[in-house]
Design a protein around this motif. Structure first.
Motif, short mmCIF file in Angstrom:
data_model
loop_
_atom_site.label_atom_id
_atom_site.label_comp_id
_atom_site.label_asym_id
_atom_site.label_seq_id
_atom_site.Cartn_x
_atom_site.Cartn_y
_atom_site.Cartn_z
N ILE A 1 -13.93 -2.69 2.47
CA ILE A 1 -12.80 -1.95 1.92
C ILE A 1 -12.98 -1.73 0.42
CG2 ILE A 1 -10.32 -2.11 1.39
CD1 ILE A 1 -9.99 -3.51 4.13
N GLY B 1 -6.78 2.11 1.69
CA GLY B 1 -6.47 0.77 2.17
C GLY B 1 -5.58 0.76 3.39
N SER C 1 -13.56 2.13 -0.81
CA SER C 1 -12.47 2.70 -1.61
C SER C 1 -12.94 3.06 -3.01
CB SER C 1 -11.31 1.72 -1.68
OG SER C 1 -11.70 0.52 -2.34
N ALA D 1 -6.77 -1.12 -2.99
CA ALA D 1 -7.11 -0.84 -1.60
C ALA D 1 -6.92 -2.04 -0.69
CB ALA D 1 -8.55 -0.34 -1.52
N ILE D 2 -7.15 -3.24 -1.20
CA ILE D 2 -7.02 -4.42 -0.35
C ILE D 2 -5.56 -4.83 -0.19
CG2 ILE D 2 -7.17 -6.20 -2.14
CD1 ILE D 2 -8.77 -6.19 1.41
N GLY E 1 0.81 -1.22 0.00
CA GLY E 1 0.00 0.00 0.00
C GLY E 1 0.84 1.26 0.00
#
Length: 437
Positions: free
Chosen positions: A320, A357, A324, A304-305, A200
């Motif tokens: 999420i 995330g 997102s 995002a994950i 991320g």
């Protein structure tokens, strides 16, 4: 002058590799070989290949979005990342990222220069069941795709050689420090307790903020924006990205384990939930359901994950993905009304998606999912992790944007970043490469 520089680079690489080969031949052969887990090793070989296929997938994803006269150039930028960053990673990149820590900020590249000491008979401390070289090659694929992600922001207007120079400097001065701080056991963020399962901060936030810096520095494209050349390419690219992302996230478990399966599950549902949320949100706002929207939304969910994949439950992953997707959709609409020409919405999708995330990892990370989680998320009544994630988010944002903008400035002083107006109008396929569809 350019020909002389390129010749010197090639000759230097040849000399270094020959010298390194002589040194390696003088080293004693290990008498006792480590027995690695064959299942973990087999899975990580597959995961490494899956991550690599993401970069050609990104080439299709971006190439389909630009105008017809810039498709080859856009796709080639991704392909060249596979070529240049692979060599750079072996030369110095891996050492800067995973070498002995210098103040928790960067690695000492000398022990692993040209992959010296990176063999098949030793292991990385956090991946003891697979060969060290396999770990290094797996990490190389993350380094490859990160600068390729940035190219969508300055699509259709950057000079090819300037892009290559920026890519090299970005890996050395932005990617490597963030990689070290986040994933090295002595890294600043690692020791803070920051959780980033698969990139991320390292990949998506760094690429997103660099993309924003590039879009600001290069300015808007000339004339009318072109219609997407091949939406079918975008669909194909999305499929390849989703497919490869299983290696990206599940492979970050560094073995064939329950955590890898958890990451597989969260990646699957977050991508699907985000794609669904994007097209539903478009329809709510009165727009048609589009292939582009479905593809972009799906990729946002994958982004995002990424930091949370091995730390959160399946229901949390769905949240999420949906959240997102809505946030990034909203930011895309704001940018389209503004003065910054982020051509393919890299910041809104990768930068914002990565930040979302990271923060939601601090909300949903659970010990029940992963015993490595020492401080749980906000939803479990603990605040330490969330504050650590927020602190890292601010620090990474400032560093990635400011350093990237500075690198664009330096590159522009060495060689102009932007093509001339007449070459931009002609199209980069012809003006930069002499090729066309």
């Amino acid at each position: 002058m350019r020909k002389v520089i390129l010749s010197v680079i090639l000759i230097t690489i040849l000399i270094l590799t020959l010298f390194s080969t002589f040194i390696l031949s003088d080293q004693p052969v290990p008498t006792e070989l480590i027995t690695f887990d064959t299942g973990d090793t087999a899975w990580m070989i597959v995961a490494t290949a899956l991550v690599l296929i993401m970069t050609p997938g990104l080439g299709f994803f971006y190439g389909g979005m630009v105008g017809k006269k810039n498709v080859i150039s856009t796709m080639l930028q991704s392909f060249m990342a596979m070529i240049i960053v692979t060599v750079l990673w072996v030369l110095i990149g891996f050492g800067l990222s995973f070498g002995p820590s210098i103040g928790g900020l960067i690695g000492d590249p000398r022990p692993y220069l040209l992959f010296q000491g990176v063999g098949t008979n030793t292991a990385w401390s956090l991946a003891p069941t697979i060969p060290f070289m396999l770990f290094a090659l797996f990490q190389a694929k993350f380094a490859i795709i990160t600068p390729a992600l940035i190219t969508g922001a300055f699509a259709e207007r950057i000079r090819f050689w300037a892009y290559l120079l920026f890519m090299v400097l970005f890996i050395i001065f932005v990617y490597a420090p963030l990689c070290h701080m986040t994933w090295h056991p002595e890294g600043l963020f690692f020791k803070m307790g920051v959780l980033d399962f698969a990139g991320g901060t390292v990949v998506h936030m760094s690429a997103g903020w660099a993309a924003l810096a590039g879009a600001m520095f290069l300015g808007k494209r000339n004339g009318q924006k072109s219609n997407p050349a091949r939406i079918t390419y975008v669909l194909l690219g999305t499929g390849l990205l989703w497919f490869g992302w299983f290696g990206f996230n599940s492979g970050s478990a560094l073995g064939a384990s329950g955590i890898a399966v958890q990451a597989l599950g969260t990646t699957t549902v977050a991508a699907a939930a985000a794609g669904m949320a994007w097209v539903f949100f478009d329809k709510i706002l009165g727009h048609k359901v589009s292939a582009m929207g479905a593809c972009i939304g799906t990729v946002v969910g994958l982004v995002a994950i990424t930091p949370a994949a091995g730390f959160v439950s399946i229901p949390s992953a769905i949240f999420i993905g949906v959240f997102s997707s809505i946030v990034s959709n909203f930011v895309v609409r704001i940018f389209h009304k503004g003065k910054i020409d982020d051509a393919l919405d890299v910041f809104a999708c990768h930068g914002v998606g990565g930040m979302t995330g990271m923060l939601l990892t601090g909300v949903f990370a659970s010990k029940a999912v992963n015993s490595a989680v020492t401080d749980q998320g906000l939803i479990f009544g603990e605040t330490t992790l969330f504050l650590n994630q927020l602190t890292a988010l601010v620090m990474v944002s400032i560093f990635a944007f400011s350093m990237s903008y500075f690198l664009f400035f330096i590159v522009n002083k060495i060689t102009p970043l932007r093509v001339s107006e007449d070459r931009e109008i002609l199209g980069l396929d012809i003006s930069q490469h002499g090729e066309f569809l």
